[in-house]
Design a protein around this motif. Structure first.
Motif, PDB file in Angstrom:
ATOM      1  N   MET A  22       0.870  -1.143   0.007  1.00 21.14           N
ATOM      2  CA  MET A  22       0.120  -0.169   0.154  1.00 21.14           C
ATOM      3  C   MET A  22       0.845   1.342   0.063  1.00 21.14           C
ATOM      4  O   MET A  22       0.377   2.239  -0.591  1.00 21.14           O
ATOM      5  CB  MET A  22      -0.970   0.052   1.100  1.00 21.14           C
ATOM      6  CG  MET A  22      -1.964  -0.934   1.135  1.00 21.14           C
ATOM      7  SD  MET A  22      -2.957  -0.797   2.751  1.00 21.14           S
ATOM      8  CE  MET A  22      -3.892   0.570   2.620  1.00 21.14           C
ATOM      9  N   PHE A  32      -5.910  -1.846  -3.192  1.00 20.95           N
ATOM     10  CA  PHE A  32      -6.534  -3.057  -3.956  1.00 20.95           C
ATOM     11  C   PHE A  32      -7.034  -2.881  -5.428  1.00 20.95           C
ATOM     12  O   PHE A  32      -7.317  -1.442  -5.480  1.00 20.95           O
ATOM     13  CB  PHE A  32      -7.699  -3.376  -2.836  1.00 20.95           C
ATOM     14  CG  PHE A  32      -7.190  -3.862  -1.527  1.00 20.95           C
ATOM     15  CD1 PHE A  32      -6.824  -5.313  -1.353  1.00 20.95           C
ATOM     16  CD2 PHE A  32      -6.860  -2.889  -0.462  1.00 20.95           C
ATOM     17  CE1 PHE A  32      -6.328  -5.648  -0.133  1.00 20.95           C
ATOM     18  CE2 PHE A  32      -6.494  -3.402   0.705  1.00 20.95           C
ATOM     19  CZ  PHE A  32      -6.099  -4.662   0.869  1.00 20.95           C
TER      20      PHE A  32
ATOM     21  N   GLU B  63     -18.873  -0.782   1.718  1.00 19.84           N
ATOM     22  CA  GLU B  63     -18.229  -1.423   0.687  1.00 19.84           C
ATOM     23  C   GLU B  63     -18.845  -0.945  -0.729  1.00 19.84           C
ATOM     24  O   GLU B  63     -18.418  -0.727  -1.953  1.00 19.84           O
ATOM     25  CB  GLU B  63     -18.074  -2.948   0.593  1.00 19.84           C
ATOM     26  CG  GLU B  63     -16.831  -3.102   1.885  1.00 19.84           C
ATOM     27  CD  GLU B  63     -15.625  -2.991   1.499  1.00 19.84           C
ATOM     28  OE1 GLU B  63     -15.211  -2.644   0.084  1.00 19.84           O
ATOM     29  OE2 GLU B  63     -14.778  -3.106   2.291  1.00 19.84           O
ATOM     30  N   GLN B 119      -9.550   3.848   3.215  1.00 13.18           N
ATOM     31  CA  GLN B 119      -8.380   3.352   3.463  1.00 13.18           C
ATOM     32  C   GLN B 119      -8.342   2.707   4.827  1.00 13.18           C
ATOM     33  O   GLN B 119      -7.372   1.759   4.913  1.00 13.18           O
ATOM     34  CB  GLN B 119      -7.433   4.777   3.812  1.00 13.18           C
ATOM     35  CG  GLN B 119      -7.071   5.487   2.392  1.00 13.18           C
ATOM     36  CD  GLN B 119      -6.168   6.777   2.698  1.00 13.18           C
ATOM     37  OE1 GLN B 119      -6.331   7.765   2.084  1.00 13.18           O
ATOM     38  NE2 GLN B 119      -5.042   6.589   3.551  1.00 13.18           N
ATOM     39  N   ASP B 122      -9.303  -0.767   4.141  1.00 16.45           N
ATOM     40  CA  ASP B 122      -8.256  -1.381   3.262  1.00 16.45           C
ATOM     41  C   ASP B 122      -7.182  -1.960   4.537  1.00 16.45           C
ATOM     42  O   ASP B 122      -6.596  -2.945   4.341  1.00 16.45           O
ATOM     43  CB  ASP B 122      -7.539  -0.639   2.159  1.00 16.45           C
ATOM     44  CG  ASP B 122      -8.440  -0.429   1.224  1.00 16.45           C
ATOM     45  OD1 ASP B 122      -9.473  -1.132   1.127  1.00 16.45           O
ATOM     46  OD2 ASP B 122      -8.506   0.414   0.589  1.00 16.45           O
ATOM     47  N   ARG B 125      -8.451  -4.882   6.465  1.00 16.78           N
ATOM     48  CA  ARG B 125      -8.454  -6.152   5.839  1.00 16.78           C
ATOM     49  C   ARG B 125      -6.952  -6.768   5.555  1.00 16.78           C
ATOM     50  O   ARG B 125      -6.856  -7.696   5.724  1.00 16.78           O
ATOM     51  CB  ARG B 125      -9.069  -5.759   4.463  1.00 16.78           C
ATOM     52  CG  ARG B 125      -9.136  -7.029   3.427  1.00 16.78           C
ATOM     53  CD  ARG B 125     -10.264  -6.957   2.684  1.00 16.78           C
ATOM     54  NE  ARG B 125     -10.055  -6.456   1.207  1.00 16.78           N
ATOM     55  CZ  ARG B 125     -10.332  -5.081   1.082  1.00 16.78           C
ATOM     56  NH1 ARG B 125     -11.051  -4.563   1.762  1.00 16.78           N
ATOM     57  NH2 ARG B 125     -10.132  -4.784  -0.286  1.00 16.78           N
TER      58      ARG B 125
END
Lengths: 132, 132
Positions: A22, A32, B63, B119, B122, B125
């Motif tokens: 990232m 992603f 999402e 962010q 992300d 995750r």
DNA sequence: AGTTCGAATCGAATATTCTCGATTCGAGGA
DNA sequence: TCCTCGAATCGAGAATATTCGATTCGAACT
């Protein structure tokens, strides 16, 4: 509680490869594939992280661990909460993979498992400060 | 539900100045003065963000809003949940400053308020994927 | 062996959050 | 105006999470 030798820092594992990825290119953008349907497992993963962080005492624990490891008894003092309460929160953080433990005699030392957790708190703080 | 004109994207406000500051220098590192005692207000700020994100349906909403705004009725279909349930989650996200609304006739369109929220997902995750 | 100390876990009371039918409200039509 | 549709809110039951005394466990010491 004790002034025994500490592994002051540098022992927290570096952020995961994915997070390092990232950091390349445009900073913190497009980590992603952008347009990709998210799976249930990924949602569950995000959820377990956010649930682990959605508690005041656990946030205070993480903040206290920013500058290095601490034993459970020290965290009891910092949080000013009974042993079983702090122990429960520490267990949750460990199960979520946010912290790791090291045992030394009868003491258990806690440290941040991945610095990405700290970035997460920083981002959340910036986000909450921006909209007020 | 409808094929009316959409503001597809580019309307989500850019990340806050603080977050932009995080992007300078060593990417996503040392965003805050490092060794600084954190205040109760800052903990509360972090907490409100994490609480808003600590729910599966709300994560799915975010999402779904990645690639542009959607109206409440479309989100009901996506989540496959009753109107009052979805409406409650949307209210929570709005109160937390995660999403913003735009009214068009009798429809209410929701969009991500700050890309920093994405962010955040992300990072979470990546964090959950790294420790398994 | 027994004792002590730090920590993990159990279990039940308490607190918080989630769900969703029902109601209310506002914006367009008819 | 009345009616309909989409959405916000209410309120109460269900589900989840938190708290913390009590118990258990393991390591060190006698």
């Amino acid at each position: 509680m004790t002034d025994r030798a500490r592994i002051d820092d540098g022992t927290t594992e570096s952020a995961s490869k994915t997070i390092n990825r990232m950091s390349e290119g445009a900073c913190c953008e497009e980590a992603f594939p952008a347009n990709r349907r998210i799976s249930d497992e990924e949602i569950d993963g995000e959820l377990s992280v956010f649930k682990a962080l959605a508690n005041e005492k656990r946030l205070r624990i993480i903040e206290a661990l920013r500058d290095g490891e601490l034993c459970a008894c020290e965290l009891e003092t910092i949080l000013d909460a009974p042993q079983s309460t702090v122990g429960t929160h520490l267990s949750r953080l460990r199960e979520a993979g946010i912290v790791r433990t090291r045992k030394d005699g009868k003491w258990t030392y806690y440290r941040i498992a991945d610095t990405a957790s700290l970035q997460l708190l920083d981002l959340a703080r910036a986000l909450s400060e921006s909209d007020r």
